[in-house]
Motif scaffolding. Structure first.
Motif, mmCIF file in Angstrom:
data_model
loop_
_atom_site.group_PDB
_atom_site.id
_atom_site.type_symbol
_atom_site.label_atom_id
_atom_site.label_comp_id
_atom_site.label_asym_id
_atom_site.label_seq_id
_atom_site.Cartn_x
_atom_site.Cartn_y
_atom_site.Cartn_z
ATOM 1 N N LYS A 151 0.825 -1.211 0.000
ATOM 2 C CA LYS A 151 0.000 0.000 0.000
ATOM 3 C C LYS A 151 0.860 1.262 0.000
ATOM 4 O O LYS A 151 0.527 2.257 -0.667
ATOM 5 C CB LYS A 151 -0.941 -0.012 1.203
ATOM 6 N N GLN A 152 1.975 1.240 0.722
ATOM 7 C CA GLN A 152 2.874 2.392 0.712
ATOM 8 C C GLN A 152 3.487 2.598 -0.671
ATOM 9 O O GLN A 152 3.634 3.734 -1.134
ATOM 10 C CB GLN A 152 3.975 2.212 1.755
ATOM 11 N N GLU A 153 3.835 1.496 -1.346
ATOM 12 C CA GLU A 153 4.437 1.623 -2.673
ATOM 13 C C GLU A 153 3.412 2.084 -3.703
ATOM 14 O O GLU A 153 3.751 2.826 -4.631
ATOM 15 C CB GLU A 153 5.068 0.294 -3.099
ATOM 16 N N VAL A 181 8.040 -7.109 -10.089
ATOM 17 C CA VAL A 181 9.492 -6.900 -10.038
ATOM 18 C C VAL A 181 9.836 -5.672 -9.200
ATOM 19 O O VAL A 181 10.879 -5.625 -8.541
ATOM 20 C CB VAL A 181 10.053 -6.788 -11.472
ATOM 21 N N GLN A 182 8.970 -4.682 -9.187
ATOM 22 C CA GLN A 182 9.198 -3.497 -8.359
ATOM 23 C C GLN A 182 8.968 -3.798 -6.876
ATOM 24 O O GLN A 182 9.656 -3.259 -6.008
ATOM 25 C CB GLN A 182 8.271 -2.364 -8.810
ATOM 26 N N LEU A 183 8.021 -4.680 -6.584
ATOM 27 C CA LEU A 183 7.674 -4.968 -5.191
ATOM 28 C C LEU A 183 8.606 -5.983 -4.531
ATOM 29 O O LEU A 183 8.848 -5.907 -3.318
ATOM 30 C CB LEU A 183 6.241 -5.486 -5.110
ATOM 31 N N ILE A 184 9.119 -6.929 -5.291
ATOM 32 C CA ILE A 184 9.896 -8.023 -4.700
ATOM 33 C C ILE A 184 11.074 -7.533 -3.860
ATOM 34 O O ILE A 184 11.239 -7.963 -2.708
ATOM 35 C CB ILE A 184 10.346 -9.014 -5.801
ATOM 36 N N PRO A 185 11.939 -6.625 -4.360
ATOM 37 C CA PRO A 185 13.063 -6.180 -3.518
ATOM 38 C C PRO A 185 12.610 -5.458 -2.249
ATOM 39 O O PRO A 185 13.271 -5.556 -1.213
ATOM 40 C CB PRO A 185 13.840 -5.230 -4.441
#
Length: 392
Positions: A266-268, A377-381
């Motif tokens: 949610k923050q991202e 891919v943006q969330l995984i790290p």
């Protein structure tokens, strides 16, 4: 890729061990790091993950020092190691007195102890360890894809794509994101059962910290728009329940994503303005309005049958006034991850590319799958980062 750490200060013995490894595992499928002192062994074991650790019990503390018995130090190091807690360990030493004196203690930590000699009796024990390391390789994350398209479009992300391989009945692709190693698995066919089986196998084989499902889904018309990015939570199976005559009563066994992931995602979404930047280059390729959609953590349902009926969709939607999306695998992935012996985080990203009615079309499928894969891919790290790390 099988990663092996070898602690051995004698060149001839090291060459013999490496020779056995290269006979058992294709040279293109193995990466061997050799160190000759305990200090270097400690340093590399603390920063890199390995599938197999092979060590001598008599080595120098630093390069050029006199070898000494490192058994107590090894026991302490392995007990304290989180990064390599699941690696296979085998101690191969020429000092038979160490084998006799410490083998039981080392076995208690899962470390096989083998006496080395010029003969070949030590080789079978090493081959057993190689078999385990080759079959069960540790990765940071596993991506589950219901369709080949959903994996193919990972090439349109910033992830580094490796080679295809087959492991324990799974159709796998190597994929690295920043410093994190992962595997993308395509199901042999769509549906909840296949998703659950593949997820369970993948967790057992690759021992990931994170499992996610990525791809496309249907939206409930009037509740979500085409192009919406849906992170399912909670998710349930719309087929579970009881038919009594013509009436169906749903048994809603819900699986939400873990609270920590809910907060990070949610923050991202807020920080990235609904992942606006990753969609900009796609607007000229399809209907621009499709890419002006929103991202949200929202309820979704799963079922093994394709729903192309407005009446059936309405019946499913009645169970929850805020359910937005419908797919065929997400609940199976969530349930398998939740029930795994190891603690595994999980979530799913699906982009709505059609509605759950009779008017099915495929014009948004590829670009919807690209958006979903880029979001993942943006969330995984961010999710794999240490707890408490500031999100930039």
């Amino acid at each position: 890729m099988t990663k092996i750490l070898l602690l051995e200060d004698e060149d001839e013995k090291a060459e013999a061990i490496i020779g056995v490894i290269n006979k058992y595992i294709d040279i293109d499928d193995v990466e061997i790091d050799r160190v000759v002192s305990f200090s270097k062994f400690t340093a590399i074991l603390s920063i890199s993950r390995f599938d197999l650790v092979i060590l001598d019990l008599m080595v120098p503390m630093r390069d050029g020092d006199v070898p000494f018995d490192i058994t107590d130090h090894v026991i302490e190091l392995i007990r304290a190691s989180n990064l390599n807690a699941k690696a296979a360990y085998v101690a191969i030493t020429q000092h038979d007195d160490l084998v006799v004196a410490r083998s039981r203690e080392l076995a208690g930590l899962g470390i096989a102890t083998v006496e080395y000699s010029d003969g070949a009796h030590w080789i079978p024990a090493l081959e057993v360890s190689l078999q385990r390391a080759f079959r069960f390789q540790e990765h940071d994350f596993v991506i589950i894809c219901g369709l080949p398209l959903e994996r193919q479009v990972l090439q349109s992300t910033k992830a580094e794509i490796g080679k295809l391989f087959f492991r324990n009945g799974l159709n796998c692709l190597e994929i690295d994101i920043e410093k994190h190693t992962g595997v993308a698995v395509v199901l042999p066919r769509m549906g909840l059962v296949e998703a659950s089986i593949a997820t369970d196998k993948a967790i057992e084989t690759f021992r990931p910290k994170l499992v996610l499902i990525v791809g496309i889904c249907a939206a409930f018309e009037g509740r979500a728009k085409l192009g919406d990015i849906l992170i399912g939570s909670p998710v349930w199976e719309h087929q579970a329940g009881k038919w009594f005559g013509n009436e169906f009563t749903l048994e809603m066994y819900q699986e939400p994503i873990p609270d920590r992931l809910d907060t990070i995602i949610k923050q991202e979404i807020e920080r990235s303005n609904h992942f606006k930047d990753i969609k900009e280059d796609l607007k000229s390729l399809n209907d621009p309005e499709f890419f002006e959609s929103k991202a949200m953590v929202a309820p979704m349902v799963s079922g093994s049958a394709v729903i192309a009926s407005k009446d059936m969709a309405a019946m499913i939607a009645e169970a929850h006034k805020r359910v937005l999306g419908l797919d065929m695998e997400m609940f199976g992935v969530y349930r398998a991850a939740k029930r795994s012996v190891d603690h595994v985080d999980f979530f799913g990203v699906k982009v709505a590319v059609d509605y759950a009615n009779e008017h099915k079309e495929d014009r948004y499928q590829r670009h919807g799958a690209i958006v979903a894969s880029r979001v993942a891919v943006q969330l995984i790290p961010l999710i794999l980062a240490q707890d408490g790390q500031t999100l930039k």
